[in-house]
Design an enzyme around this catalytic site. Structure first.
Site, short mmCIF file in Angstrom:
data_model
loop_
_atom_site.label_atom_id
_atom_site.label_comp_id
_atom_site.label_asym_id
_atom_site.label_seq_id
_atom_site.Cartn_x
_atom_site.Cartn_y
_atom_site.Cartn_z
N TYR A 71 1.00 -1.18 0.10
CA TYR A 71 -0.12 0.08 -0.10
C TYR A 71 0.94 1.15 -0.04
CZ TYR A 71 -4.47 -2.55 -0.02
OH TYR A 71 -5.59 -3.27 -0.30
N ARG A 74 1.70 2.06 -3.55
CA ARG A 74 0.66 2.49 -4.37
C ARG A 74 0.28 3.86 -3.72
NH1 ARG A 74 -4.49 -1.29 -3.75
NH2 ARG A 74 -5.47 0.61 -4.78
N HIS A 123 -15.14 2.46 -1.55
CA HIS A 123 -14.09 1.47 -1.07
C HIS A 123 -12.83 2.36 -0.28
CE1 HIS A 123 -15.30 -1.17 -4.86
NE2 HIS A 123 -16.14 -1.14 -3.90
N CYS A 131 -7.14 2.21 12.68
CA CYS A 131 -6.42 1.14 13.59
C CYS A 131 -7.36 -0.26 13.17
CB CYS A 131 -7.14 1.55 14.88
SG CYS A 131 -6.93 0.01 16.21
N PRO A 221 -13.89 1.47 -23.02
CA PRO A 221 -13.22 1.17 -24.30
C PRO A 221 -14.11 -0.41 -24.28
CG PRO A 221 -11.43 1.88 -22.81
CD PRO A 221 -12.56 1.92 -21.96
P1 OAD Z 1 -11.23 -2.92 -12.98
O1 OAD Z 1 -9.82 -2.83 -13.05
O2 OAD Z 1 -11.80 -4.13 -12.71
O3 OAD Z 1 -12.02 -2.26 -14.45
C1 OAD Z 1 -11.36 -1.21 -14.93
C2 OAD Z 1 -12.12 -0.73 -16.27
O4 OAD Z 1 -11.71 0.39 -16.65
C3 OAD Z 1 -12.34 -1.77 -17.25
O5 OAD Z 1 -13.59 -2.27 -17.67
C4 OAD Z 1 -11.45 -1.05 -18.30
O6 OAD Z 1 -11.99 -1.54 -19.75
C5 OAD Z 1 -11.64 0.28 -18.22
N1 OAD Z 1 -10.55 1.23 -18.31
C6 OAD Z 1 -9.51 1.05 -18.68
N2 OAD Z 1 -8.94 2.30 -19.04
C7 OAD Z 1 -9.86 3.07 -19.14
C8 OAD Z 1 -9.98 4.60 -19.67
N3 OAD Z 1 -8.59 5.29 -20.09
N4 OAD Z 1 -11.07 5.15 -19.74
C9 OAD Z 1 -12.36 4.27 -19.32
N5 OAD Z 1 -12.24 3.15 -19.16
C10 OAD Z 1 -11.03 2.33 -19.08
O7 OAD Z 1 -11.63 -1.63 -12.09
P2 OAD Z 1 -13.20 -1.42 -10.91
O8 OAD Z 1 -14.20 -2.04 -11.81
O9 OAD Z 1 -12.92 -0.05 -10.58
O10 OAD Z 1 -11.91 -2.81 -5.02
O11 OAD Z 1 -12.80 -2.57 -10.12
C11 OAD Z 1 -13.56 -2.62 -8.82
C12 OAD Z 1 -12.84 -2.77 -7.67
O12 OAD Z 1 -12.32 -4.05 -7.67
C13 OAD Z 1 -12.04 -1.97 -7.17
O13 OAD Z 1 -12.43 -0.80 -6.46
C14 OAD Z 1 -11.08 -2.53 -6.34
C15 OAD Z 1 -11.00 -3.95 -6.99
O14 OAD Z 1 -10.60 -4.99 -6.34
C16 OAD Z 1 -11.21 -2.91 -3.85
O15 OAD Z 1 -9.92 -2.19 -3.76
C17 OAD Z 1 -12.06 -2.87 -2.92
#
Ligand code: OAD
Length: 276
Positions: A71, A74, A123, A131, A221
């Site tokens: 982390y 990140r 999230h 803590c 996309p």
């Molecule tokens: P993902 O990594 O699952 O999905 C990212 C999405 O963004 C994909 O559908 C890509 O096609 C799209 N993408 C990539 N580049 C892009 C751009 N420039 N413009 C628009 N879209 C683009 O991420 P999330 O759906 O946010 O949870 O993931 C959900 C959760 O899963 C996250 O919050 C995290 C993860 O595990 C926790 O940390 C609790």
């Protein structure tokens, strides 16, 4: 693209008249700020790391130092990132419409840094810590002064600092979730931007909006499980799509006199032929 607009003309006109807009964002929204997504095949974090080693309470119990270090990396990336033109376009959207609520799965705070005013973090936020036993917030100063990795909790003997994010298997923070559900059921227009629509409960918010009669537009996309339900899917990246969309909305509203901002920042309706 139809009618010469990015957003189809009937949807553009519906957006111009919207009273409440929900914008749900995921990791793809931050991708163009240089923050990696989770599930993209080559670049996504979950293609290089196993979530069960780094993003569960069990992983933290097993090896808190490893999780903290990951982390920390990140956090460095997030601190070095800047909001992009798409984040700024969403700030501009607020000046055009009466109510814009952003519900984000992102933990990087970029919407707030860009200047969006109503942002609910489903999230958590990676730049905050708490803590791991009492869940009380721990100040940045305390973390900075600590020689330990992770720092000890100031509140509980044997307690440790952990990132204030939601891990797999954990429940979402109550207030943001309630606000997100209220925004989804009360909006008349919903955008889903840069999310795979796989992780619940965030993934069901646009469907809830749809059930309550809202128009749903996806910006991504790639196809997602939401795509077949959306009125329109804009197959583009967040930054260019949002910049175009908001400038087209502004132009359409100016042309039709749909709404103008007063100097005091309140929305008023301007008389036009359409209103008579
Ligand atoms: P993902 O990594 O699952 O999905 C990212 C999405 O963004 C994909 O559908 C890509 O096609 C799209 N993408 C990539 N580049 C892009 C751009 N420039 N413009 C628009 N879209 C683009 O991420 P999330 O759906 O946010 O949870 O993931 C959900 C959760 O899963 C996250 O919050 C995290 C993860 O595990 C926790 O940390 C609790």
């Amino acid at each position: 693209m139809t009618d010469g607009f990015l957003l189809e003309a009937p949807l553009l006109s519906r957006l111009a008249r919207a009273r409440a807009v929900l914008v749900l964002t995921g990791a793809g929204m931050s991708a163009e700020s240089g923050i990696p997504t989770f599930r993209d095949a080559q670049t996504g974090l979950w293609s290089r790391y196993r979530p069960e080693d780094l993003a569960t309470p069990e992983a933290f119990e097993r090896d808190p130092a490893r999780v903290w270090r990951w982390y920390e990396e990140r956090r460095r990336a997030v601190r070095g990132a800047e909001p992009h033109a798409g984040h700024r376009a969403l700030v501009e959207l607020e000046t055009l419409l009466p109510a814009v609520t952003i519900v984000t799965q992102n933990v990087d705070g970029l919407h707030q840094r860009a200047g969006s005013t109503t942002v609910w973090e489903l999230h958590g936020n990676i730049l905050r810590s708490r803590c791991h036993v009492s869940h009380r917030p721990i100040s940045a100063q305390w973390l900075q002064d600590s020689p330990h990795q992770p720092p000890r909790s100031p509140y509980v003997k044997n307690g440790l600092a952990r990132p204030d994010v939601v891990w797999f298997g954990e429940t979402l923070p109550e207030r943001p979730l309630e606000a997100a559900l209220a925004a989804a059921s009360g909006c008349d227009f919903c955008f889903s931007i840069g999310t795979t629509s796989w992780v619940q409960p965030a993934a069901s918010l646009p469907l809830l909006a749809l059930e309550h009669g809202a128009a749903v537009v996806e910006i991504n996309p790639d196809e997602t499980p939401l795509s077949p339900h959306a009125q329109q899917c804009i197959r583009d990246r967040a930054a260019s799509a949002l910049v175009t969309l908001v400038s087209e909305l502004r132009a359409a509203m100016q042309e039709n006199g749909t709404a103008v901002m007063t100097a005091a920042g309140q929305h008023t309706r301007k008389e036009s032929e359409h209103d008579q």
